[in-house]
Design a protein around this motif. Sequence first.
Motif, PDB file in Angstrom:
ATOM      1  N   ARG A 119      47.822  34.931  30.592  1.00  0.00           N
ATOM      2  CA  ARG A 119      49.111  35.546  31.047  1.00  0.00           C
ATOM      3  C   ARG A 119      50.206  34.605  31.000  1.00  0.00           C
ATOM      4  O   ARG A 119      51.408  34.776  30.986  1.00  0.00           O
ATOM      5  N   GLY A 141      51.717  50.133  32.231  1.00  0.00           N
ATOM      6  CA  GLY A 141      50.421  50.613  31.826  1.00  0.00           C
ATOM      7  C   GLY A 141      49.793  50.612  30.460  1.00  0.00           C
ATOM      8  O   GLY A 141      48.810  51.224  30.110  1.00  0.00           O
ATOM      9  N   ASN A 172      51.315  39.264  41.983  1.00  0.00           N
ATOM     10  CA  ASN A 172      50.386  38.473  43.220  1.00  0.00           C
ATOM     11  C   ASN A 172      51.561  38.683  44.277  1.00  0.00           C
ATOM     12  O   ASN A 172      52.141  37.704  44.581  1.00  0.00           O
ATOM     13  N   ARG A 200      48.383  44.924  26.829  1.00  0.00           N
ATOM     14  CA  ARG A 200      49.177  43.785  26.252  1.00  0.00           C
ATOM     15  C   ARG A 200      49.920  44.064  25.238  1.00  0.00           C
ATOM     16  O   ARG A 200      49.424  44.888  24.288  1.00  0.00           O
ATOM     17  N   THR A 237      50.835  36.239  39.023  1.00  0.00           N
ATOM     18  CA  THR A 237      50.320  37.427  38.862  1.00  0.00           C
ATOM     19  C   THR A 237      48.727  37.268  39.122  1.00  0.00           C
ATOM     20  O   THR A 237      48.156  36.118  39.118  1.00  0.00           O
ATOM     21  N   HIS A 238      47.934  38.497  39.228  1.00  0.00           N
ATOM     22  CA  HIS A 238      46.544  38.511  39.549  1.00  0.00           C
ATOM     23  C   HIS A 238      46.077  38.625  37.925  1.00  0.00           C
ATOM     24  O   HIS A 238      46.850  38.863  37.042  1.00  0.00           O
ATOM     25  N   GLU A 239      44.667  38.458  38.095  1.00  0.00           N
ATOM     26  CA  GLU A 239      44.074  38.547  36.471  1.00  0.00           C
ATOM     27  C   GLU A 239      44.430  39.855  35.878  1.00  0.00           C
ATOM     28  O   GLU A 239      44.217  40.086  34.674  1.00  0.00           O
ATOM     29  N   THR A 240      44.453  40.872  36.775  1.00  0.00           N
ATOM     30  CA  THR A 240      44.679  42.317  36.322  1.00  0.00           C
ATOM     31  C   THR A 240      46.127  42.254  35.605  1.00  0.00           C
ATOM     32  O   THR A 240      46.616  43.247  34.987  1.00  0.00           O
ATOM     33  N   GLY A 241      47.020  41.126  35.798  1.00  0.00           N
ATOM     34  CA  GLY A 241      48.383  41.331  35.252  1.00  0.00           C
ATOM     35  C   GLY A 241      49.357  41.551  36.455  1.00  0.00           C
ATOM     36  O   GLY A 241      50.519  41.347  36.039  1.00  0.00           O
ATOM     37  N   SER A 242      49.069  42.691  37.552  1.00  0.00           N
ATOM     38  CA  SER A 242      49.851  42.763  38.472  1.00  0.00           C
ATOM     39  C   SER A 242      50.512  41.640  39.124  1.00  0.00           C
ATOM     40  O   SER A 242      49.731  40.599  39.463  1.00  0.00           O
ATOM     41  N   SER A 285      54.110  40.060  32.003  1.00  0.00           N
ATOM     42  CA  SER A 285      53.077  40.688  32.889  1.00  0.00           C
ATOM     43  C   SER A 285      53.433  41.683  33.623  1.00  0.00           C
ATOM     44  O   SER A 285      52.769  42.813  33.782  1.00  0.00           O
ATOM     45  N   ALA A 344      52.078  45.503  33.491  1.00  0.00           N
ATOM     46  CA  ALA A 344      51.317  46.321  34.767  1.00  0.00           C
ATOM     47  C   ALA A 344      52.262  47.541  35.049  1.00  0.00           C
ATOM     48  O   ALA A 344      51.571  48.520  35.343  1.00  0.00           O
TER      49      ALA A 344
END
Length: 260
Positions: free
Chosen positions: A211, A64, A27, A67, A20-25, A57, A61
């Motif tokens: 994460r 929305g 990768n 956490r 995942t990206h740092e946004t949680g979505s 995660s 994402a």
Amino acid sequence: MSVFSECKRIVIKIGSSTLTHETGSLNLRRIEALVKTLSDFKNEGRQVVLVSSGAVSAGVARTGKGRPTCTAEKQAMAAVGQCELMKLYSKLFSDFGHTVAQILLTKDVIDNPARRAAAEDTFGTLLAMGCIPIVNENDSVSTEGINFGGNDTLSAYVALVCHADLLINLSDVDGLYDSDPRRNPGAKLIEHVKGVDEQILAMAGGAGTERGTGGMATKLQAARIVLEAGIPMYILNGKEPTILYELLDGRHVGTYFSTN
Ligand code: GLU
């Protein structure tokens, strides 16, 4: 001949912070590269089992909602995210002509001989059919007492249950260092560890990222579990999943754990 060339049945574990990206979505570029590389392993005649984190995660994402703040929310996020993960894996692997199969486990399956034997049969049958089992903890029903305590540990038990020739842990670090590389820029990567003793366990730093749940300590415990069964393990940086080709080409990367 390299160790890797003799390994037919391989379990590959990839963690949430790598997926995942740092946004949680998710990768997507990294997951696509992973799927392509593992598809190539299959095409060369190897059997592949993927232990994938990222359900919680992906659920966070997708919904929305932020956490999770309690176990029930975490379990709900995992239920949503696991579908997202499998939808993506199924689509990407089928683009390369491969079929995936989902297996969700809790620790009580491993501890119960009849259920463990059933899991062994299922893995064996799926691999014989040419499928790629994709495994995660059954987070939606897993509670204290029946959980693995993270996917590093899960991946070790999966390697045992599958009678794997090798476990590869794709992490967000390059391998095991002689001291914490985040604090000590002079830390040295250890290329080969023979047996995991107390001195090696002491080299593990603290927990991983927000994460993922694992840090080096759980990876070393996982190494200990598989080595006891005679299964070697690698820790590699999964940032570029094509690093797996380096093993294929007989080059040394990451940290290799073996019994001798
Ligand atoms: N099973 C968890 C998930 O899919 C991850 C556990 C871990 O990162 O070790 O989100």
